[in-house]
Design a protein around this motif. Sequence first.
Motif, short mmCIF file in Angstrom:
data_model
loop_
_atom_site.label_atom_id
_atom_site.label_comp_id
_atom_site.label_asym_id
_atom_site.label_seq_id
_atom_site.Cartn_x
_atom_site.Cartn_y
_atom_site.Cartn_z
N PHE A 1 5.86 -16.97 1.32
CA PHE A 1 6.95 -17.83 1.76
C PHE A 1 7.58 -18.63 0.62
O PHE A 1 8.53 -19.37 0.84
N VAL A 2 7.03 -18.50 -0.57
CA VAL A 2 7.54 -19.27 -1.71
C VAL A 2 8.28 -18.32 -2.64
O VAL A 2 7.68 -17.44 -3.27
N ASP A 3 9.58 -18.47 -2.71
CA ASP A 3 10.39 -17.66 -3.62
C ASP A 3 11.56 -18.51 -4.11
O ASP A 3 11.61 -19.72 -3.85
N SER A 4 12.49 -17.89 -4.80
CA SER A 4 13.59 -18.65 -5.39
C SER A 4 14.47 -19.31 -4.33
O SER A 4 15.11 -20.33 -4.59
N TYR A 5 14.50 -18.73 -3.11
CA TYR A 5 15.33 -19.30 -2.04
C TYR A 5 14.64 -20.51 -1.41
O TYR A 5 15.25 -21.58 -1.26
N THR A 6 13.37 -20.35 -1.03
CA THR A 6 12.68 -21.45 -0.35
C THR A 6 12.29 -22.56 -1.31
O THR A 6 12.18 -23.71 -0.91
N ALA A 7 12.09 -22.21 -2.58
CA ALA A 7 11.66 -23.22 -3.56
C ALA A 7 12.69 -24.34 -3.68
O ALA A 7 12.33 -25.50 -3.89
N ARG A 8 13.97 -24.00 -3.53
CA ARG A 8 15.01 -25.02 -3.63
C ARG A 8 14.83 -26.10 -2.57
O ARG A 8 15.04 -27.29 -2.84
N GLU A 9 14.44 -25.67 -1.36
CA GLU A 9 14.25 -26.64 -0.28
C GLU A 9 12.89 -27.33 -0.38
O GLU A 9 12.77 -28.53 -0.11
N LEU A 10 11.86 -26.57 -0.76
CA LEU A 10 10.51 -27.13 -0.82
C LEU A 10 10.38 -28.15 -1.95
O LEU A 10 9.51 -29.03 -1.89
N GLN A 11 11.22 -28.06 -2.96
CA GLN A 11 11.18 -29.05 -4.04
C GLN A 11 11.45 -30.46 -3.52
O GLN A 11 11.00 -31.44 -4.10
N HIS A 12 12.18 -30.56 -2.41
CA HIS A 12 12.55 -31.87 -1.86
C HIS A 12 11.55 -32.37 -0.82
O HIS A 12 11.69 -33.50 -0.33
N PHE A 13 10.57 -31.56 -0.47
CA PHE A 13 9.60 -31.96 0.54
C PHE A 13 8.68 -33.04 -0.02
O PHE A 13 8.09 -32.88 -1.09
N LYS A 14 8.54 -34.14 0.72
CA LYS A 14 7.78 -35.28 0.19
C LYS A 14 6.32 -35.28 0.61
O LYS A 14 5.54 -36.11 0.17
N GLY A 15 5.93 -34.35 1.50
CA GLY A 15 4.55 -34.30 1.94
C GLY A 15 3.68 -33.43 1.04
O GLY A 15 4.06 -33.07 -0.07
N LYS A 16 2.49 -33.12 1.52
CA LYS A 16 1.54 -32.30 0.78
C LYS A 16 1.76 -30.81 1.10
O LYS A 16 2.03 -30.46 2.25
N ILE A 17 1.64 -29.97 0.09
CA ILE A 17 1.76 -28.53 0.28
C ILE A 17 0.52 -27.86 -0.29
O ILE A 17 0.11 -28.14 -1.42
N VAL A 18 -0.08 -26.97 0.51
CA VAL A 18 -1.17 -26.11 0.04
C VAL A 18 -0.74 -24.67 0.27
O VAL A 18 -0.27 -24.31 1.34
N VAL A 19 -0.90 -23.85 -0.77
CA VAL A 19 -0.50 -22.45 -0.73
C VAL A 19 -1.73 -21.57 -0.87
O VAL A 19 -2.65 -21.89 -1.64
N PHE A 20 -1.77 -20.48 -0.12
CA PHE A 20 -2.83 -19.48 -0.31
C PHE A 20 -2.27 -18.10 0.00
O PHE A 20 -1.07 -17.93 0.10
N GLU A 21 -3.13 -17.10 0.07
CA GLU A 21 -2.75 -15.68 0.22
C GLU A 21 -2.08 -15.15 -1.05
O GLU A 21 -1.27 -14.23 -1.00
N GLY A 22 -2.42 -15.75 -2.19
CA GLY A 22 -1.88 -15.28 -3.46
C GLY A 22 -2.96 -15.12 -4.50
O GLY A 22 -3.91 -15.91 -4.54
#
Length: 375
Positions: free
Chosen positions: A151-172
């Motif tokens: 779910f993290v790519d050049s398109y979603t990263a633009r929006e996720l950069q502004h997210f103020k909460g905590k993010i945990v990524v897996f499946e990579g």
Amino acid sequence: MKTEIVKRYKSKDIAAIIRKEIADRRLNAHTAVPSVRSLSERFGISTVTADKAINQLVEEDLIYRISGSGSYVKNDPRRIYKIGIGCTVSMAARHFNTNLPEISPMWEPCLEVFHKHGYEPQIIPYRTLRDPELSLRNIQELDGLLLSTAFVDSYTARELQHFKGKIVVFEGNFLQEQIPCSQVMPDLQMGVKQIFDLVNPHDYPGIIIIRAYHPNAQAITNALLAGLQKHDYPADRIQVKEIKVASGDNGQMSAYIASRAMAEKCRGKLVFSASDFKSFGFVNALREKKLEPGRDVDLISFDNLEGAFNILPFDTPYLTSVNMPVERIAREATELLINLLETRDDRTHIIKIPTHLEVRNTVKIQNSNPGEKNV
């Protein structure tokens, strides 16, 4: 003449009112709860009823009493954070009483952990994360996100950069650097080390790496190439075969089609496959040419789908494969997100979970010692 209806409070009603005042933080930790006499006067009840309400909250461990002093709130109530999950949507989430849409079984361990801690996560579709308007509307009030690395790519990263909460990524299998996040991932180096403890690359005239064009497969390829370099294996004897996977194919059929033309060229060599699904197709192509892994070709794969998920195209576990601890990674990623929120931890965590090699039939070393072995 109107008759005024007077509400008659019971002890459970008084307990509910105090419980809500604690939850709303109108009564904070270690502050005094209204006395029995005060409650009696406030609600027009007997002191016996008020005392029963206080006793109920003591039994629930919400308040405590100090003899001769009064009753006090024990702890601030646990906050339940708003969490979204960006996950692959494909199959039914079985065994759960949940309003979530159908999700991949790979995410069922995450739901188990969320439910154990009292959380009901909200699914965030990929299209929501990449659309500025939808993203603003759906994730701005969330406290945390648990995301598949897909779910993290050049398109979603633009929006996720502004997210103020905590993010945990897996499946990579690779370090995610497009967004600020914590990550749980397999420790590929451990599995690769066990591979080269088992086989000596210099015993082979050539080595072939079969992979798809995907960041996870690239990470596995890089780990293998680094291991071969440590063993001073000549780079000109290494071939990386990239397989284009057709839409809707898990890689098995695409690998089978691509491998038919190269099967004879693999004789006597060591073949690595970045995915068990591609290994299944590769084995079928070899057998069509009367070649057998472990006899004519040595094959080492990644995923351990046969052992971990009981996917058995050859009836019994057959592939020598690096076990990627998918379920443990999923659980630890979920626990990490909850812990980051509940402890207000502001650090970034990169957690690597050990991988290990499951040795079966597809390497020659097993010919003299048949059966499954865990390195």
